[in-house]
Scaffold this motif. Structure first.
Motif, PDB file in Angstrom:
ATOM      1  N   LYS A  48       0.845  -1.188   0.000  1.00 35.47           N
ATOM      2  CA  LYS A  48       0.000   0.000   0.000  1.00 35.47           C
ATOM      3  C   LYS A  48       0.880   1.237   0.000  1.00 35.47           C
ATOM      4  O   LYS A  48       1.802   1.359   0.805  1.00 35.47           O
ATOM      5  CB  LYS A  48      -0.924   0.009   1.221  1.00 35.47           C
ATOM      6  CG  LYS A  48      -1.969  -1.107   1.209  1.00 35.47           C
ATOM      7  CD  LYS A  48      -2.926  -0.985   2.383  1.00 35.47           C
ATOM      8  CE  LYS A  48      -4.001  -2.062   2.332  1.00 35.47           C
ATOM      9  NZ  LYS A  48      -4.975  -1.922   3.451  1.00 35.47           N
ATOM     10  N   SER A  51      -2.736   6.308  -2.034  1.00 39.65           N
ATOM     11  CA  SER A  51      -4.079   5.824  -2.373  1.00 39.65           C
ATOM     12  C   SER A  51      -4.050   4.528  -3.179  1.00 39.65           C
ATOM     13  O   SER A  51      -5.098   3.995  -3.542  1.00 39.65           O
ATOM     14  CB  SER A  51      -4.836   6.893  -3.175  1.00 39.65           C
ATOM     15  OG  SER A  51      -4.185   7.141  -4.414  1.00 39.65           O
ATOM     16  N   THR A  53      -3.150   0.487  -3.931  1.00 42.39           N
ATOM     17  CA  THR A  53      -2.951  -0.838  -3.343  1.00 42.39           C
ATOM     18  C   THR A  53      -2.484  -1.776  -4.446  1.00 42.39           C
ATOM     19  O   THR A  53      -3.137  -1.897  -5.484  1.00 42.39           O
ATOM     20  CB  THR A  53      -4.256  -1.387  -2.732  1.00 42.39           C
ATOM     21  OG1 THR A  53      -4.696  -0.519  -1.686  1.00 42.39           O
ATOM     22  CG2 THR A  53      -4.038  -2.781  -2.154  1.00 42.39           C
ATOM     23  N   LYS A  64      -3.425  -3.450  -9.545  1.00 44.87           N
ATOM     24  CA  LYS A  64      -3.336  -2.151  -8.882  1.00 44.87           C
ATOM     25  C   LYS A  64      -4.726  -1.557  -8.691  1.00 44.87           C
ATOM     26  O   LYS A  64      -5.523  -1.499  -9.623  1.00 44.87           O
ATOM     27  CB  LYS A  64      -2.474  -1.190  -9.707  1.00 44.87           C
ATOM     28  CG  LYS A  64      -2.321   0.195  -9.080  1.00 44.87           C
ATOM     29  CD  LYS A  64      -1.477   1.110  -9.961  1.00 44.87           C
ATOM     30  CE  LYS A  64      -1.349   2.498  -9.354  1.00 44.87           C
ATOM     31  NZ  LYS A  64      -0.552   3.411 -10.221  1.00 44.87           N
ATOM     32  N   SER A 135       3.343   0.461   3.133  1.00 48.47           N
ATOM     33  CA  SER A 135       2.932  -0.676   3.959  1.00 48.47           C
ATOM     34  C   SER A 135       2.992  -1.958   3.139  1.00 48.47           C
ATOM     35  O   SER A 135       2.543  -1.984   1.994  1.00 48.47           O
ATOM     36  CB  SER A 135       1.506  -0.479   4.490  1.00 48.47           C
ATOM     37  OG  SER A 135       1.439   0.661   5.318  1.00 48.47           O
TER      38      SER A 135
END
Length: 213
Positions: A48, A51, A53, A64, A135
């Protein structure tokens, strides 16, 4: 008569407004469900960044999402070469992953374990770009209750490297995505196949669009 006309006009406009809001709410709900569904499937990890992921699929592709909306799938057709200075949680502050062909590198720092199973860190790219509060969580099959202690942070970091390349080369990747709307119009799922050659952050050498069901 005029009052009736105003009343009918008001009701008509209100109906349109309510329909529009309902449609937008439904689309948002559908998008969120699509992301939840992808995350529930077996995968090789999740990254992440702001905005975005990135879900690393078992097929080798990366899916994505932007916010909750599916953006596109991509993959690298060339092998991504790398060397790393360390692999376990207790020795990764300052972990460096290097491209042995070009000397390009990325340095990881400021690691923090999060309660949701993710690990947060910053990444400094040799291109000069710095990515903060990234992340990462390993795939479903490799997830552990040991929270990284004594286990590899990145058992196979090429997916993460690929995501970093996509982040740093978004303008060029967008050019490769020009035909995606045509694929989507046929209810196909577009995958952008990228070839970045030996370099990581120097540019995309070639790309193609694969449209599949």
């Amino acid at each position: 008569m005029k009052n009736k006309l105003k009343l009918l006009t008001g009701i008509f406009l209100l109906t349109i407004s309510l329909h529009s809001c309902s449609k937008e709410t439904q689309e948002t709900t559908d998008d969120a469900k699509a992301l939840e569904k992808e995350l529930a499937q077996d995968h090789n990890g999740v990254l992440k960044l702001e905005s975005a992921t990135y879900i690393f699929q078992k097929t080798g592709e990366t899916t994505k999402f932007l916010e909750d909306r599916r953006d596109f799938n991509f993959k690298f057709v060339n092998e991504i070469s790398y060397q790393t200075t360390g692999t376990n949680k207790h020795a990764i502050e300052g972990l460096t992953i290097t491209n042995p062909e070009t000397g390009e590198h990325m340095i990881f720092s400021n690691f923090e374990e999060l309660k949701n199973g993710f690990l947060s860190f910053d990444v400094a790219l040799s291109s000069g770009q710095t990515l903060s509060s990234v992340s990462y969580k390993p795939g479903n099959e490799t997830a552990s209750t040991n929270k990284w202690h004594g286990e590899p942070l990145l058992p196979e970091p090429s997916n993460l490297i690929g995501a970093m390349i996509e982040v740093s080369q978004q303008e060029l990747v967008n050019d490769c995505r020009a035909a995606m709307e045509v694929c989507a119009a046929t209810n196909g799922v577009p995958t952008v196949a990228l070839n970045n050659g030996k370099g990581w952050f120097t540019g995309i050498e070639s790309c193609s669009l694969e449209c599949h069901n």
